[in-house]
Motif scaffolding. Structure first.
Motif, mmCIF file in Angstrom:
data_model
loop_
_atom_site.group_PDB
_atom_site.id
_atom_site.type_symbol
_atom_site.label_atom_id
_atom_site.label_comp_id
_atom_site.label_asym_id
_atom_site.label_seq_id
_atom_site.Cartn_x
_atom_site.Cartn_y
_atom_site.Cartn_z
ATOM 1 N N GLU A 172 2.369 3.266 12.597
ATOM 2 C CA GLU A 172 1.397 2.339 12.019
ATOM 3 C C GLU A 172 2.008 1.413 10.954
ATOM 4 O O GLU A 172 1.727 0.211 10.942
ATOM 5 N N ASP A 173 2.860 1.931 10.087
ATOM 6 C CA ASP A 173 3.467 1.075 9.053
ATOM 7 C C ASP A 173 4.340 -0.012 9.676
ATOM 8 O O ASP A 173 4.261 -1.182 9.304
ATOM 9 N N THR A 174 5.162 0.421 10.627
ATOM 10 C CA THR A 174 6.047 -0.534 11.307
ATOM 11 C C THR A 174 5.213 -1.538 12.098
ATOM 12 O O THR A 174 5.502 -2.736 12.105
ATOM 13 N N ALA A 175 4.157 -1.045 12.749
ATOM 14 C CA ALA A 175 3.271 -1.923 13.523
ATOM 15 C C ALA A 175 2.703 -3.021 12.633
ATOM 16 O O ALA A 175 2.673 -4.194 13.005
ATOM 17 N N GLN A 176 2.264 -2.631 11.446
ATOM 18 C CA GLN A 176 1.674 -3.595 10.518
ATOM 19 C C GLN A 176 2.692 -4.656 10.096
ATOM 20 O O GLN A 176 2.389 -5.851 10.067
ATOM 21 N N THR A 177 3.911 -4.216 9.798
ATOM 22 C CA THR A 177 4.974 -5.151 9.409
ATOM 23 C C THR A 177 5.276 -6.136 10.539
ATOM 24 O O THR A 177 5.378 -7.347 10.324
ATOM 25 N N VAL A 178 5.408 -5.602 11.752
ATOM 26 C CA VAL A 178 5.743 -6.444 12.904
ATOM 27 C C VAL A 178 4.605 -7.429 13.183
ATOM 28 O O VAL A 178 4.833 -8.621 13.424
ATOM 29 N N LEU A 179 3.371 -6.937 13.106
ATOM 30 C CA LEU A 179 2.216 -7.813 13.351
ATOM 31 C C LEU A 179 2.153 -8.935 12.308
ATOM 32 O O LEU A 179 1.914 -10.097 12.654
#
Ligand SMILES: Nc1ncnc2c1ncn2[C@@H]1O[C@H](COP(=O)(O)OP(=O)(O)O)[C@@H](O)[C@H]1O
Ligand SMILES: [Mg+2]
Length: 218
Positions: A172-179
């Motif tokens: 989720e953290d990485t997803a948020q950064t990428v998004l």
């Protein structure tokens, strides 16, 4: 309009049994606008994205990307339109394992005859990849690989980015950064974005949200 898909129908027949996946779907997207496409598993989200990308042809309907209809029968014509008109980001990153990061970023822009070394370097920097350009994809984390895929999709300066659950394989953290990076860069470059996501939270970060249900948009 960057995308004007009108009355798109698509069915699949497997072992004599027909499924009507899309039953008259229309989508409009203007320059720089971001749209989240939601819907249950099997509702036809990937099918719609594939049709807009020209990876497949609808049974009926037109799909205008900028001024060109990508819903044409010829595979070669669609491949050519795809190269010049859209950038695609997949859930599984789909990088080329035998190419370094810099070559992965440049690859499709070069194929399209739209390679711009300076723009590729800017994209790499924006995606936080400047220190990783000579590495191979296997040496990168999932989040880094998806940032390479984002840079690759934007390298040819397409007017439209299609992303099929681009953060579905990330924590989720990485997803948020990428998004966040994807949204920042598409907004800055006035690139339209059509993104499939399961996450209501991620969808909410985009300008508009649509849901596919029973083959139609609600
Ligand atoms: N190439 C194909 N051949 C046959 N059926 C397919 C094909 N692609 C998708 N389908 C079917 O179409 C429906 C929608 O699939 P898909 O677009 O992948 O849904 P989603 O991305 O929303 O999960 C599913 O029932 C799926 O099994
Ligand atoms: Mg899907």
């Amino acid at each position: 309009m960057i995308l004007d898909a009108k009355d798109v129908h698509k069915s699949y027949t497997v072992a004599g049994s027909r499924t009507d996946v899309l039953r008259g779907v229309s989508v409009l997207l203007s320059a720089g606008e971001s749209l989240a496409l939601m819907g249950e598993s099997g509702s036809g989200k990937s099918t719609l994205l594939h049709l807009v990308a020209g990876l497949d042809v609808p049974d009926h309907g037109k799909i205008m990307v900028e001024t060109q209809n990508i819903a044409v029968p010829s595979d070669t014509a669609r491949a050519e339109l795809r190269r010049s008109l859209v950038g695609i980001i997949f859930q599984q990153f789909n990088l080329i394992p035998s190419l370094r990061v810099d070559a992965n970023i440049a690859f499709q822009a070069q194929l399209a005859g739209r390679y711009d070394a300076q723009w590729c370097a800017i994209l790499a920097k924006r995606m936080g990849l400047s220190d990783h350009l000579s590495k191979y994809p296997e040496a990168l984390s999932g989040g880094q690989q998806q940032r390479v895929a984002i840079a690759r999709a934007l390298a040819a300066k397409p007017a439209l980015i299609l992303a099929d659950e681009p953060t579905g394989n990330l924590d989720e953290d990485t997803a948020q950064t990428v998004l966040n990076l994807l949204l920042e860069i598409t907004r800055e470059t006035d690139t339209a974005l059509l993104m499939v996501t399961h996450s209501a939270k991620h969808a909410g970060a985009l300008d508009r949200q649509l849901t596919l249900r029973s083959g139609a948009i609600n």
